[in-house]
Each structure stands twice: as structure tokens, then as C-alpha cells.
Design a protein around this motif. Structure first.
Motif, PDB file in Angstrom:
ATOM      1  N   GLU A   1       5.523  -1.296   2.137  1.00 32.39           N
ATOM      2  CA  GLU A   1       6.253  -2.360   2.646  1.00 32.39           C
ATOM      3  C   GLU A   1       5.689  -3.814   2.443  1.00 32.39           C
ATOM      4  O   GLU A   1       4.492  -3.847   2.979  1.00 32.39           O
ATOM      5  CB  GLU A   1       7.026  -1.934   4.043  1.00 32.39           C
ATOM      6  N   VAL A   2       6.648  -4.973   2.440  1.00 33.84           N
ATOM      7  CA  VAL A   2       5.967  -6.176   2.637  1.00 33.84           C
ATOM      8  C   VAL A   2       7.009  -7.193   3.404  1.00 33.84           C
ATOM      9  O   VAL A   2       8.360  -6.639   3.289  1.00 33.84           O
ATOM     10  CB  VAL A   2       5.797  -7.026   1.294  1.00 33.84           C
ATOM     11  N   ALA A   3       6.782  -7.881   4.101  1.00 28.06           N
ATOM     12  CA  ALA A   3       7.524  -9.059   4.651  1.00 28.06           C
ATOM     13  C   ALA A   3       6.873 -10.481   4.273  1.00 28.06           C
ATOM     14  O   ALA A   3       5.840 -10.467   4.852  1.00 28.06           O
ATOM     15  CB  ALA A   3       7.744  -8.854   6.089  1.00 28.06           C
TER      16      ALA A   3
ATOM     17  N   VAL B   1       2.529  -3.494   4.710  1.00 29.62           N
ATOM     18  CA  VAL B   1       2.128  -2.148   5.189  1.00 29.62           C
ATOM     19  C   VAL B   1       1.344  -1.557   3.999  1.00 29.62           C
ATOM     20  O   VAL B   1       1.850  -1.443   2.870  1.00 29.62           O
ATOM     21  CB  VAL B   1       3.116  -1.328   5.568  1.00 29.62           C
ATOM     22  N   VAL B   2       0.238  -1.208   4.218  1.00 28.93           N
ATOM     23  CA  VAL B   2      -0.774  -0.487   3.333  1.00 28.93           C
ATOM     24  C   VAL B   2      -1.203   0.849   3.089  1.00 28.93           C
ATOM     25  O   VAL B   2      -1.679   1.120   4.316  1.00 28.93           O
ATOM     26  CB  VAL B   2      -1.857  -1.595   2.663  1.00 28.93           C
TER      27      VAL B   2
ATOM     28  N   ALA C   1      14.572 -15.292  -3.337  1.00 26.91           N
ATOM     29  CA  ALA C   1      14.234 -14.588  -4.426  1.00 26.91           C
ATOM     30  C   ALA C   1      13.832 -13.230  -3.931  1.00 26.91           C
ATOM     31  O   ALA C   1      13.344 -12.853  -3.080  1.00 26.91           O
ATOM     32  CB  ALA C   1      12.932 -15.045  -5.307  1.00 26.91           C
ATOM     33  N   LEU C   2      14.389 -12.181  -4.843  1.00 29.01           N
ATOM     34  CA  LEU C   2      14.171 -10.804  -4.249  1.00 29.01           C
ATOM     35  C   LEU C   2      12.778 -10.131  -4.877  1.00 29.01           C
ATOM     36  O   LEU C   2      12.670 -10.225  -6.134  1.00 29.01           O
ATOM     37  CB  LEU C   2      15.232  -9.817  -4.602  1.00 29.01           C
ATOM     38  N   THR C   3      12.251  -9.409  -3.965  1.00 31.03           N
ATOM     39  CA  THR C   3      10.945  -8.849  -4.554  1.00 31.03           C
ATOM     40  C   THR C   3      11.136  -7.411  -4.036  1.00 31.03           C
ATOM     41  O   THR C   3      11.931  -7.000  -3.314  1.00 31.03           O
ATOM     42  CB  THR C   3       9.709  -9.397  -4.022  1.00 31.03           C
ATOM     43  N   TYR C   4      10.219  -6.374  -4.652  1.00 30.06           N
ATOM     44  CA  TYR C   4      10.525  -4.946  -4.219  1.00 30.06           C
ATOM     45  C   TYR C   4       9.166  -4.320  -4.610  1.00 30.06           C
ATOM     46  O   TYR C   4       8.456  -4.969  -5.483  1.00 30.06           O
ATOM     47  CB  TYR C   4      11.637  -4.520  -5.167  1.00 30.06           C
ATOM     48  N   LEU C   5       9.051  -3.099  -4.478  1.00 31.64           N
ATOM     49  CA  LEU C   5       7.835  -2.176  -4.598  1.00 31.64           C
ATOM     50  C   LEU C   5       8.237  -1.511  -5.895  1.00 31.64           C
ATOM     51  O   LEU C   5       9.307  -0.748  -5.835  1.00 31.64           O
ATOM     52  CB  LEU C   5       7.481  -1.629  -3.251  1.00 31.64           C
TER      53      LEU C   5
ATOM     54  N   PRO D   1      13.046  -3.490  -0.715  1.00 32.31           N
ATOM     55  CA  PRO D   1      13.633  -4.791  -0.918  1.00 32.31           C
ATOM     56  C   PRO D   1      12.994  -5.818  -0.006  1.00 32.31           C
ATOM     57  O   PRO D   1      12.934  -5.414   1.104  1.00 32.31           O
ATOM     58  CB  PRO D   1      14.932  -4.746  -1.191  1.00 32.31           C
ATOM     59  N   ALA D   2      12.454  -7.082  -0.301  1.00 35.76           N
ATOM     60  CA  ALA D   2      12.296  -8.103   0.675  1.00 35.76           C
ATOM     61  C   ALA D   2      12.523  -9.284   0.032  1.00 35.76           C
ATOM     62  O   ALA D   2      12.343  -9.458  -1.181  1.00 35.76           O
ATOM     63  CB  ALA D   2      10.718  -7.808   0.640  1.00 35.76           C
TER      64      ALA D   2
END
Length: 293
Positions: free
Chosen positions: A172-174, A184-185, A135-139, A128-129
């Protein structure tokens, strides 16, 4: 409590019985003058929460570098995060900017809680980010999604393929701002890169690879610190590596400034990444978080 050397002092009090409550306050930190003066010159402030040996949570006032009065301490996870009222939570819990929602991932299932309890579950989702607007984002399957009830894809595998020329996937994202993320890719087996991007294009070319990255911490100016398998690494807004600290355990930005605190193996390092100034405070901690006063 806490006295090492025996000392005797007579008090002119007549007592029939006595009992002692509380615990000894933390001792004053030795050799803190240089760090105190440096932080004062930069006019940074706030409270630096740390966990020491035994996972005891304490707070240092910045820039004074004196302990807040918490004689009994607070039991906390050694690796922790804080909610909106500075209550320690497990590190894997992600708290919304306003403190109203919490998200955590277990067994590839994202669970979101609010002040009134359970809000939603998202299967096959993690990392989650929170966007600046809360707003919530996620992978999910290497792609970035937004929304709980009507999910919308934000960054697709097709877009990642155009950016990196391979079967890339997000780990991962921020969020940097409303449009850009640090990410992070995964670009291949055992190969992770750090890059800044919008949903459609690569903004900064990746210049750093690692086997494992635990978290990204973005400052208000857009600089990012990454906690990797080799320690903590700082990147400037162009994606270039600025500073590295091998063996460091955690990093936290001072609110609203370009000053950070890094938990090294034996000390806290206060850092100004742009000028590359580093000042040490001889205090070993497991984790740290920097919050406003």
C-alpha cells in the motif's frame, strides 16, 4: 419520534386530522465541553462525518460539536469514504482529490470511473493511490505504477531490494508529496513495515511492524496515521512512532492541520500528535471522515 418519557402539552390548535413526518433529531452530546473548548482554542473547523450503530451517517460541526440538521439521516456503509460532494461511498472506493474520478479494486482488477461512467480497467492491479496533482497510481506485482493507457513503473522490485535487502514488495502507498510516498512494505512472511521513500531511495528507516495494515492516512504536514491490526498508530516525519491507540477503528486528519480524530471503541478521541494532547468525546462510532466546512 424519539421521546422516551411520556409528556403532555396542549396546543391551542383545532385540527380535523394529523400525520407526523421525519424522525427525531440526534440528542445533544453529553460531556462535550472539554473537547469543544480544546478544538476552539486550536481553531480547527470543518465537518466530522460519522457512522453510528445501524450505519446511519451524520455530521458534527467542528468546533461546536453540534449535529447538522439531517433529521432523516442517510443510510451509508458502516465503513465509508466521501466523494467531492460528501456523498458516502463504500470504503474500498478511492476518490481523486478533485472528486472527478473514482477507483476500486475487485478480484485483483482495478476499475476507474469518471463523471461520465467507466474510464478504464487495469488487470492484475490494486491499491489505488492519488498523487497531489490528481494522477492515479496503483500496485502491480509488488511494484508501484502510474498511468492507465501507457503504464509506467514508478517503484520497482529492484529498487525495493536495494532499500530493504530482501525480496520486498509494496502492499500500500499514500503520497506525501510529488516525490515521496509513505508505504506499507512486505519484507517477509507475515512481516509488514512502514517506511517513507522516493522511487530510488529509502527516506526514513522503518521502526514499526505489524501483521496487517488496512490504510495509511497522511496529513498535510507529512505525518502519517496507520490503521493496523492492533489499532491506530501515529508516526512523525522521521518515521518514529509518536502515539498508539489500541482497538481504535478509524482515523481522520482535520483538513490543513495537525489535529486528528480517532474512532475508539467507546469514544472519539481528538488528538494533537506533536504535543501528545488527547481529548475525548463520549460518542461511539464505526467510522469517520473530516472535511472542510
Amino acid at each position: 419520534p424519539g421521546e422516551l418519557a411520556p409528556r403532555v402539552r396542549r396546543l391551542t390548535i383545532t385540527a380535523s386530522d394529523l400525520a407526523w413526518r421525519g424522525a427525531a433529531g440526534p440528542p445533544e452530546i453529553a460531556e462535550a465541553d472539554e473537547a469543544r473548548d480544546w478544538l476552539g482554542e486550536l481553531q480547527v473547523s470543518g465537518r466530522l462525518f460519522v457512522t453510528e450503530a445501524g450505519c446511519r451517517l451524520r455530521a458534527l460541526r467542528i468546533p461546536d460539536l453540534v449535529w447538522e440538521e439531517e433529521p432523516d439521516g442517510v443510510e451509508a456503509p458502516c465503513r465509508f469514504t466521501l466523494d467531492g460532494v460528501d456523498t458516502p461511498l463504500a470504503e474500498e472506493v478511492s476518490v481523486a482529490p478533485d472528486g472527478g474520478l473514482r477507483a476500486t479494486c475487485r478480484d485483483r482488477r482495478l476499475t476507474v470511473f469518471g463523471t461520465q461512467g467507466h474510464v478504464a480497467d487495469v488487470p492484475d492491479a490494486c491499491a489505488p493511490a492519488w498523487m497531489p496533482d490528481g494522477a492515479l497510481t496503483y500496485l502491480r506485482d509488488g511494484e508501484l505504477w502510474r498511468g492507465l493507457r501507457e503504464p509506467r513503473r514508478v517503484i520497482s522490485r529492484q529498487a525495493l531490494r536495494r532499500m530493504f535487502g530482501s525480496e520486498a514488495a509494496l502492499e500500500e502507498v499514500a503520497w506525501l508529496d510529488d516525490e515521496r510516498v509513505w508505504a506499507v512494505v512486505r519484507t517477509g512472511p507475515g512481516r509488514l513495515v512502514i517506511a517513507a521513500m522516493t522511487p530510488e531511495r529509502l527516506v526514513y528507516s522503518p521502526t514499526f511492524t505489524a501483521r496487517r495494515i488496512e490504510d495509511l492516512v497522511v496529513s498535510g504536514s507529512g505525518m502519517v496515521a496507520a490503521h493496523t491490526d492492533r489499532g491506530v498508530v501515529f508516526f512523525d516525519q522521521g518515521g518514529r512512532r509518536a502515539l498508539s491507540f489500541l482497538g481504535a477503528r478509524a482515523v481522520a486528519w482535520a483538513p490543513g492541520t495537525l489535529v486528528a480524530a480517532v474512532a475508539g471503541p467507546r469514544e472519539i478521541l481528538f488528538i494533537a500528535p506533536i504535543s501528545r494532547e488527547v481529548v475525548a468525546l463520549p460518542l461511539a462510532v464505526e467510522d469517520l471522515e473530516w472535511v472542510v466546512p
